[in-house]
Scaffold this motif. Structure first.
Motif, PDB file in Angstrom:
ATOM      1  N   LYS A 255      60.168  67.163  88.593  1.00 26.06           N
ATOM      2  CA  LYS A 255      60.000  67.685  87.242  1.00 26.06           C
ATOM      3  C   LYS A 255      58.884  66.892  86.569  1.00 26.06           C
ATOM      4  CE  LYS A 255      63.643  70.399  87.518  1.00 26.06           C
ATOM      5  NZ  LYS A 255      63.531  71.885  87.560  1.00 26.06           N
TER       6      LYS A 255
ATOM      7  N   SER B 299      56.404  66.298  83.038  1.00 26.70           N
ATOM      8  CA  SER B 299      56.411  66.453  81.585  1.00 26.70           C
ATOM      9  C   SER B 299      55.199  65.737  81.007  1.00 26.70           C
ATOM     10  CB  SER B 299      57.691  65.878  80.996  1.00 26.70           C
ATOM     11  OG  SER B 299      57.662  65.888  79.587  1.00 26.70           O
TER      12      SER B 299
ATOM     13  N   LEU C  56      64.726  69.129  79.780  1.00 26.12           N
ATOM     14  CA  LEU C  56      64.533  69.168  81.228  1.00 26.12           C
ATOM     15  C   LEU C  56      65.236  70.396  81.783  1.00 26.12           C
ATOM     16  CD1 LEU C  56      63.493  67.483  83.731  1.00 26.12           C
ATOM     17  CD2 LEU C  56      65.847  66.683  83.921  1.00 26.12           C
TER      18      LEU C  56
ATOM     19  N   LEU D 207      61.221  62.459  87.968  1.00 25.80           N
ATOM     20  CA  LEU D 207      60.651  62.840  86.682  1.00 25.80           C
ATOM     21  C   LEU D 207      59.302  62.150  86.548  1.00 25.80           C
ATOM     22  CD1 LEU D 207      60.737  64.201  83.929  1.00 25.80           C
ATOM     23  CD2 LEU D 207      62.033  62.229  83.071  1.00 25.80           C
TER      24      LEU D 207
ATOM     25  N   ARG E  13      55.691  61.803  84.445  1.00 26.27           N
ATOM     26  CA  ARG E  13      55.082  62.033  83.131  1.00 26.27           C
ATOM     27  C   ARG E  13      53.564  61.941  83.236  1.00 26.27           C
ATOM     28  NH1 ARG E  13      59.296  61.790  79.303  1.00 26.27           N
ATOM     29  NH2 ARG E  13      61.155  60.712  80.100  1.00 26.27           N
TER      30      ARG E  13
ATOM     31  N   LYS F  69      68.494  67.671  77.458  1.00 30.03           N
ATOM     32  CA  LYS F  69      67.441  66.912  76.786  1.00 30.03           C
ATOM     33  C   LYS F  69      67.135  65.648  77.588  1.00 30.03           C
ATOM     34  CE  LYS F  69      68.194  68.504  72.040  1.00 30.03           C
ATOM     35  NZ  LYS F  69      69.133  69.599  72.370  1.00 30.03           N
ATOM     36  N   LYS F  70      65.855  65.248  77.594  1.00 35.53           N
ATOM     37  CA  LYS F  70      65.430  64.132  78.442  1.00 35.53           C
ATOM     38  C   LYS F  70      66.140  62.826  78.089  1.00 35.53           C
ATOM     39  CE  LYS F  70      60.806  66.047  79.310  1.00 35.53           C
ATOM     40  NZ  LYS F  70      60.725  67.024  78.216  1.00 35.53           N
TER      41      LYS F  70
ATOM     42  N   ILE G  13      69.297  62.277  80.252  1.00 35.76           N
ATOM     43  CA  ILE G  13      69.194  62.335  81.712  1.00 35.76           C
ATOM     44  C   ILE G  13      70.125  61.325  82.382  1.00 35.76           C
ATOM     45  CG2 ILE G  13      67.660  61.881  83.674  1.00 35.76           C
ATOM     46  CD1 ILE G  13      65.414  63.158  82.127  1.00 35.76           C
TER      47      ILE G  13
END
Length: 251
Positions: free
Chosen positions: A57, A59, A67, A167, A169, A234-235, A238
């Protein structure tokens, strides 16, 4: 940490060393698609993890989007059940007024009003082993409790696709209408359990969007682009669903 995670870390470091990378796409989610292009993953709709047994994922740095976990469809009582929901509870699209759409973000805790007509919430029925949609009128009186998804299917989807999560970024900049990304951090996670997932659903922390929207251009204009349930978190939550295995910030 297993070998697949180590391999993804190596791939991430190679991509980070490239600095700013020109976006390969202009569609929604291009930050993830651009990263996947860098690891030679082709675009597909298969329900398997992106990199070996790891779901990726991506972002951007200041994104507030939740997410996205996975999509699925209603199992019944009709097929496809979403068509019955659109027909009975949908509302006219603002551009194609002769067709109904239905877009709502719901949870298992509080009924949500949609189009000022009805209220909706999900409920976990452990006895019947289903996740079921409850529909209420404005006076909070139950109208129906029919549309459902089997819990076993949710478990299969979750454990197959999200047993391991990366995840990633990225910073974003635009030059002459061209988007560039610089991938600067990587977090690796392991799914806690399906029971944890159900608990977060019951608490309203994991949300479920029903999405049935229309395509507005091209050859398929007026047809539905999404007719599914989207599970999101929501992140900042997590760590409630996953255990963190590793964190790398490459700058």
């Amino acid at each position: 940490m297993d070998e697949n995670m180590k391999s993804l870390i190596n791939e991430f470091c190679k991509i980070n060393n490239k600095g700013w990378i020109k976006s390969k796409y202009k569609s929604y989610g291009n930050v993830g698609l651009t990263f996947e292009n860098e690891i030679n993953k082709k675009i597909d709709s298969m329900f398997f993890p992106d990199y070996k047994d790891i779901e990726i994922k991506c972002s951007t740095r200041f994104s507030r989007y939740p997410l996205h976990l996975f999509n699925t469809a209603f199992d019944g009582p009709t097929f496809p059940e979403i068509n019955r929901i659109i027909e009975k509870y949908g509302y006219p699209d603002k551009d194609i007024s002769d067709k109904n759409i239905f877009i709502a973000t719901l949870n298992c805790k509080n009924p949500c009003c949609v189009n000022n007509n009805f209220k909706f919430k999900f409920e976990i029925d452990k006895r019947s082993e289903i996740l079921i949609l409850c529909v209420y009128n404005k006076n909070n009186e139950l109208i129906e409790r029919e549309s459902f998804v089997y819990l076993d299917k949710l478990k299969d989807h979750l454990c197959l696709k999200l047993n391991k999560l990366a995840l990633i970024r990225a910073s974003k900049k635009i030059i002459d209408d061209v988007i560039y990304y610089r991938y600067y951090s990587l977090e690796l996670y392991k799914l806690k359990s399906f029971e944890t997932f159900l608990n977060l659903l019951e608490r309203g922390i994991i949300e479920i969007s029903i999405v049935a929207r229309l395509i507005k251009s091209g050859d398929k204009i007026g047809t539905y682009s999404n007719k599914s349930l989207e599970f999101t978190i929501k992140k900042n939550f997590i760590s409630l669903l996953f255990d963190k295995i590793h964190y790398l910030e490459a700058g």
